[in-house]
Scaffold this motif. Sequence first.
Motif, PDB file in Angstrom:
ATOM      1  N   UNK A 152       9.303  17.990  16.807  1.00  0.00           N
ATOM      2  CA  UNK A 152       9.789  16.674  17.219  1.00  0.00           C
ATOM      3  C   UNK A 152      10.797  16.774  18.354  1.00  0.00           C
ATOM      4  N   UNK A 153      11.572  17.863  18.409  1.00  0.00           N
ATOM      5  CA  UNK A 153      12.482  17.969  19.557  1.00  0.00           C
ATOM      6  C   UNK A 153      11.710  18.343  20.818  1.00  0.00           C
ATOM      7  N   UNK A 154      10.618  19.076  20.665  1.00  0.00           N
ATOM      8  CA  UNK A 154       9.762  19.323  21.828  1.00  0.00           C
ATOM      9  C   UNK A 154       9.149  18.023  22.341  1.00  0.00           C
TER      10      UNK A 154
ATOM     11  N   UNK B  51      13.213  12.613  26.155  1.00  0.00           N
ATOM     12  CA  UNK B  51      13.545  11.194  26.078  1.00  0.00           C
ATOM     13  C   UNK B  51      14.930  10.994  25.475  1.00  0.00           C
ATOM     14  N   UNK B  52      15.269  11.810  24.482  1.00  0.00           N
ATOM     15  CA  UNK B  52      16.608  11.754  23.890  1.00  0.00           C
ATOM     16  C   UNK B  52      17.675  12.066  24.947  1.00  0.00           C
ATOM     17  N   UNK B  53      17.450  13.086  25.755  1.00  0.00           N
ATOM     18  CA  UNK B  53      18.423  13.461  26.788  1.00  0.00           C
ATOM     19  C   UNK B  53      18.591  12.320  27.794  1.00  0.00           C
ATOM     20  N   UNK B  54      17.494  11.651  28.148  1.00  0.00           N
ATOM     21  CA  UNK B  54      17.570  10.532  29.093  1.00  0.00           C
ATOM     22  C   UNK B  54      18.291   9.329  28.497  1.00  0.00           C
TER      23      UNK B  54
ATOM     24  N   UNK C 112      18.490  14.734  14.820  1.00  0.00           N
ATOM     25  CA  UNK C 112      18.538  15.767  15.852  1.00  0.00           C
ATOM     26  C   UNK C 112      19.169  15.196  17.108  1.00  0.00           C
ATOM     27  N   UNK C 113      20.026  16.011  17.750  1.00  0.00           N
ATOM     28  CA  UNK C 113      20.664  15.582  18.989  1.00  0.00           C
ATOM     29  C   UNK C 113      21.045  16.809  19.806  1.00  0.00           C
TER      30      UNK C 113
ATOM     31  N   UNK D 145      21.521  19.792  15.397  1.00  0.00           N
ATOM     32  CA  UNK D 145      21.825  19.903  16.823  1.00  0.00           C
ATOM     33  C   UNK D 145      20.946  20.933  17.519  1.00  0.00           C
ATOM     34  N   UNK D 146      20.695  20.692  18.820  1.00  0.00           N
ATOM     35  CA  UNK D 146      19.903  21.640  19.592  1.00  0.00           C
ATOM     36  C   UNK D 146      20.458  21.719  21.015  1.00  0.00           C
TER      37      UNK D 146
END
Length: 394
Positions: free
Chosen positions: A135-137, A142-145, A162-163, A197-198
Motif C-alpha cells: 500500500x505504501x508503494x 500521493x501521500x507525499x503530494x 502509514x505516513x 512510518x516510512x
Amino acid sequence: MPSHFNRVILIVLDSVGIGALDDAAAYGDEGSNTLGNIGRRRHLQIPTLRGLGLDRLVSLSGPEPRDQPQAAIGRMVEASPGKDSVTGHWEMMGIVLDRPFPVFPHGFPPDLIAEFEKRIGRATLGNVAASGTEIIDRLGAEHVRSGWPIVYTSADSVFQIAAHELVIPVDELYRICETAFDLAVERSGIGRVIARPFVGQPGRFMRTSHRKDYAMRPAGETVLDRLKAAGLPVVAVGKVEDLFAGRGITRAIHTASDDEGMDVVESEMNQIRRGLMFANLVDFDTLYGHRNDVEGYASNLERFDARLSEALPRLGDEDLLIVTADHGNDPTTPSTDHSREYVPLIVTGPRVKPGVDLGTRKTFADVGQTIAENFGVGTMAHGTSFLAQLRTSN
C-alpha cells in the motif's frame, strides 16, 4: 514437587508457526505451515534449534532428528478465536477470548473514517485491506503530494496508519494514532492501532523501526499483573509493552530489530536475577512473513539460531528458558497475512531434564499457568501448568 526457577526468559518468535490447526480452513489458512513449508523450500542451518528438538515438532529437510532432544518440547493450540499478536500474547498470559476482535476485509465504516478525518483535520487515503509494503508503494507518492495519511487494515483487527517521516513527523503520527485509538479501539473494539512510518522516494519506500502499537487494554487479569503486584521484575523486550498497553510491566525496552532484541536479552540476563523477561522478535512477521520473503525468513531463523547458541551457555542453574510463537505467517502461500497454526513449545535450562514430551497443549495459556505456579502467584482461570512435567532436579 519440582524445584522452582528464580528467572523465566520467554522468547516469542513472532509468526513462527509449525502447521495448520484443525480449524485453519475457517480462516482461509488450510495448508499453512510456516516453518515446515520454509524447510521444504530451503535447507535450514539451525543446529541449535534442531538440537533442542524443533525438528521433532515439524518436518524439516536435512539430518534426521537426534535420538533425544536437549529440551522439553511440545506444541500449543490457540484456544481463542483469531490469529493476531494481541490474541496470542494475551492468551499466553492467561486471557482466553470467547470472541475474536472485529475485522474489516472491505475497509472501515465510512462514519468511523469521517470522524477520524474530522478529528485530525486531514483527509485520508486507502481505507482498504492491504499488505503494508504494497500500500505504501501504491499510495506513497500521493501521500507525499497531499500530506494525507494512509489508513489500511489486514486480516487482523488492526487500524494501521502509514505516513512518510518527512511529511508527517513521527511524533505527529503518534498523536494521530492516539486519536485513532480513542475511536477505533476504545469505541469500536478494534484490537490495535499501529503507526507505520516510512521513508524514501517513490519506488523505493521503506518502513522504519519507528513502528508503534496501541493495543486494547487486556480484558482481564494477566500473569504479568500478578507478578508485578508480587514485587517481581517483569521486563518487556520489543513490542511486548505495546501489546499489553503497558500493564503488568515494570520495565520496557523497545528494539529496532530481532538482533537488537537478542542483544537486550543477553544484556538483561546480566542485570536481573529473578522475575520474568518477556521478549518478542517481530522481524519474522513484519519483514519476512507479511512480505512473503521465504529466503529472508529462513535467514532470520538462522540468525536467531546463532544468537540462541550464544545465549544458552549463559543460563544459570535457576533459569528457565521458553521459546514459542504467537501465530503463523507462512511466506510460501499467496496470503500475506497471519495464519492459524500450532506453535512450538521449547523449554530448557540446566535443571530441565532433556527429552520431556510436553505433548499438544490445548491453549497458549499453559505457558502463563506454568509461570504463575513457578512464582507462586496463584492459579489463573485458564491453562494447565507443565511445571511438574519438566522433572527438574536439584
